[in-house]
Design an enzyme around this catalytic site. Structure first.
Site, short mmCIF file in Angstrom:
data_model
loop_
_atom_site.label_atom_id
_atom_site.label_comp_id
_atom_site.label_asym_id
_atom_site.label_seq_id
_atom_site.Cartn_x
_atom_site.Cartn_y
_atom_site.Cartn_z
N ALA A 1 0.87 -1.18 0.00
CA ALA A 1 0.00 0.00 0.00
C ALA A 1 0.90 1.23 0.00
CB ALA A 1 -0.86 -0.02 1.25
N GLY B 1 0.72 -5.13 0.83
CA GLY B 1 -0.44 -5.21 -0.07
C GLY B 1 -0.09 -5.81 -1.43
N GLU C 1 -0.25 -9.45 -0.85
CA GLU C 1 -1.67 -9.76 -0.69
C GLU C 1 -2.40 -9.75 -2.03
OE1 GLU C 1 -1.73 -6.65 2.39
OE2 GLU C 1 -2.96 -8.03 3.55
N GLU D 1 4.33 -5.30 7.35
CA GLU D 1 3.49 -4.32 8.06
C GLU D 1 3.91 -4.14 9.52
OE1 GLU D 1 2.36 -6.71 6.08
OE2 GLU D 1 0.97 -5.82 4.64
N1 CAA Z 1 4.62 3.28 -0.37
C1 CAA Z 1 4.99 4.48 -0.85
N2 CAA Z 1 6.18 4.69 -1.44
C2 CAA Z 1 6.99 3.62 -1.57
C3 CAA Z 1 6.66 2.34 -1.08
C4 CAA Z 1 5.39 2.19 -0.47
N3 CAA Z 1 4.95 1.02 -0.03
N4 CAA Z 1 7.70 1.51 -1.33
C5 CAA Z 1 8.64 2.22 -1.95
N5 CAA Z 1 8.21 3.51 -2.10
C6 CAA Z 1 8.93 4.63 -2.71
C7 CAA Z 1 10.05 5.13 -1.81
O1 CAA Z 1 9.54 6.00 -0.82
C8 CAA Z 1 10.95 5.81 -2.81
O2 CAA Z 1 10.37 7.06 -3.12
P1 CAA Z 1 11.30 8.40 -3.09
O3 CAA Z 1 12.25 8.18 -4.24
O4 CAA Z 1 10.30 9.49 -3.35
O5 CAA Z 1 11.97 8.44 -1.76
C9 CAA Z 1 10.80 4.94 -4.07
O6 CAA Z 1 9.59 4.19 -3.90
C10 CAA Z 1 11.95 3.96 -4.22
O7 CAA Z 1 12.05 3.22 -3.01
P2 CAA Z 1 13.41 3.10 -2.15
O8 CAA Z 1 14.27 4.29 -2.39
O9 CAA Z 1 13.03 2.80 -0.73
O10 CAA Z 1 14.05 1.82 -2.88
P3 CAA Z 1 15.04 0.76 -2.23
O11 CAA Z 1 15.48 -0.09 -3.36
O12 CAA Z 1 16.06 1.42 -1.39
O13 CAA Z 1 14.10 -0.12 -1.23
C11 CAA Z 1 12.13 -1.37 -0.62
C12 CAA Z 1 13.07 -0.88 -1.75
C13 CAA Z 1 12.86 -2.37 0.26
C14 CAA Z 1 10.96 -2.05 -1.30
C15 CAA Z 1 11.66 -0.16 0.23
O14 CAA Z 1 11.17 0.84 -0.64
C16 CAA Z 1 10.56 -0.48 1.20
O15 CAA Z 1 10.81 -1.05 2.24
N6 CAA Z 1 9.28 -0.12 0.88
C17 CAA Z 1 8.18 -0.27 1.75
C18 CAA Z 1 7.64 -1.67 1.74
C19 CAA Z 1 6.49 -1.83 2.72
O16 CAA Z 1 6.62 -1.60 3.90
N7 CAA Z 1 5.31 -2.25 2.21
C20 CAA Z 1 4.15 -2.48 3.00
C21 CAA Z 1 3.26 -1.28 3.03
S1 CAA Z 1 1.96 -1.41 4.22
C22 CAA Z 1 0.77 -2.33 3.51
O17 CAA Z 1 0.90 -2.78 2.37
C23 CAA Z 1 -0.45 -2.56 4.36
C24 CAA Z 1 -1.46 -3.47 3.84
O18 CAA Z 1 -1.57 -4.60 4.23
C25 CAA Z 1 -2.39 -3.05 2.82
#
Ligand code: CAA
Length: 262
Positions: free
Chosen positions: A68, A113, A116, A136
């Site tokens: 998400a 998500g 999921e 999460e």
């Molecule tokens: N939401 C919003 N933006 C996201 C994102 C997310 N889930 N995942 C990555 N991005 C964005 C980053 O913020 C970054 O944007 P900026 O350039 O503006 O800073 C861009 O995508 C590139 O990401 P990274 O610079 O972080 O890339 P990386 O290669 O260093 O890391 C990653 C990759 C490990 C996937 C890392 O981005 C990460 O941990 N992302 C979050 C993953 C996460 O926690 N997902 C679960 C969300 S909660 C959910 O999904 C709840 C549910 O059940 C519905």
């Protein structure tokens, strides 16, 4: 067909191709994308005759869907978080109940998500660089798009607990061993080739029987519907905590969260 801000939606000869198209955000699912996906799947449901499957994938070769959109989490209160979960549940339930099979071609990150979303599909193919996780817990919440239920259904309780409680990232080979994916493919091109081969196989089967297999297998899990409802309530309970606020802030500020248990 392609009047979408966040998706590429194409009719191919005998299947639909649907790509989530936010590569700069690693194809994270914002609410706009959820609502566009709903429109596409409604269209597919009404226009499934003569089509033998849907290939669902992410634009680029780094990410299927990284979850998400966490940037939309700021200020998400208890009430809004219930609606947030319901939007995802409605879409993912619709995907699960499509009359033609939906194949997730997981080409990179399938996190939160995103994992999921893949779980709601009927087949999962993963490229060699795919990574799956339910992270999460690092944000102070729980999976809110059906993951607590579907991950457990698909890989069993002990592996599901491990993934959800530790946020452990698993690669495509481990995902195959867990039964989370049907097949590991090399890359996007190889993945498309295997998806198209599968669609050729499906094309030789009886469409009404396909639709009814999907319906009947889903019926097996119908008694878990209370679990889905409870997931929404528990997600929303987490969303009113200090830890959730801190988890989201820490992600945006690119640092580790300092959770307090409150
Ligand atoms: N939401 C919003 N933006 C996201 C994102 C997310 N889930 N995942 C990555 N991005 C964005 C980053 O913020 C970054 O944007 P900026 O350039 O503006 O800073 C861009 O995508 C590139 O990401 P990274 O610079 O972080 O890339 P990386 O290669 O260093 O890391 C990653 C990759 C490990 C996937 C890392 O981005 C990460 O941990 N992302 C979050 C993953 C996460 O926690 N997902 C679960 C969300 S909660 C959910 O999904 C709840 C549910 O059940 C519905």
């Amino acid at each position: 067909m392609n009047n979408y801000n966040n998706l590429i939606f194409e009719k191919r000869d005998d299947y639909y191709l649907l790509k989530i198209n936010r590569p700069k955000n690693l194809n994270a699912l914002n609410q706009d994308t959820i609502s566009e996906l709903k429109q596409c799947f409604d269209f597919i449901k009404k226009n499934s005759k003569g089509f033998y499957g849907v290939i669902l994938t992410g634009e680029g070769d780094k990410s299927f869907v990284a979850g998400a959109d966490i940037k939309e989490f700021t200020g998400l209160d208890k009430k809004a978080s219930i609606q947030f979960c319901k939007n995802g549940h409605e879409l993912f339930n619709n995907i699960e109940r499509m009359p033609i099979p939906v194949i997730a071609l997981v080409n990179g990150y399938a996190l939160g998500g995103g994992c999921e979303l893949a779980l709601s599909c009927h087949f999962r193919f993963a490229t060699g660089n795919a990574n799956f996780s339910q992270p999460e817990i690092n944000l102070g919440i729980i999976p809110g798009y059906g993951g607590t239920q579907r991950l457990t259904q698909i890989i069993g309780k002990s592996k599901a607990m491990e993934m959800m409680l530790t946020a452990k990232m698993i690669n495509s080979d481990e995902a195959f061993q867990f039964g989370l994916v049907n097949k590991v493919v090399k890359d996007n091109n190889d993945g498309m080739h295997h998806c198209e081969e599968l669609i050729k196989t499906l094309k030789r089967k009886a469409p009404i029987a396909i639709k009814n297999v999907i319906k009947s297998v889903n019926n097996f899990y119908d008694n878990s519907s209370d679990g889905f409802l409870e997931e929404i309530n528990l997600f929303s309970e987490c969303s009113s905590t200090f830890d959730f606020e801190e988890g989201v802030k820490a992600f945006i500020e690119k640092r580790c969260p300092d959770f307090k248990g409150e």
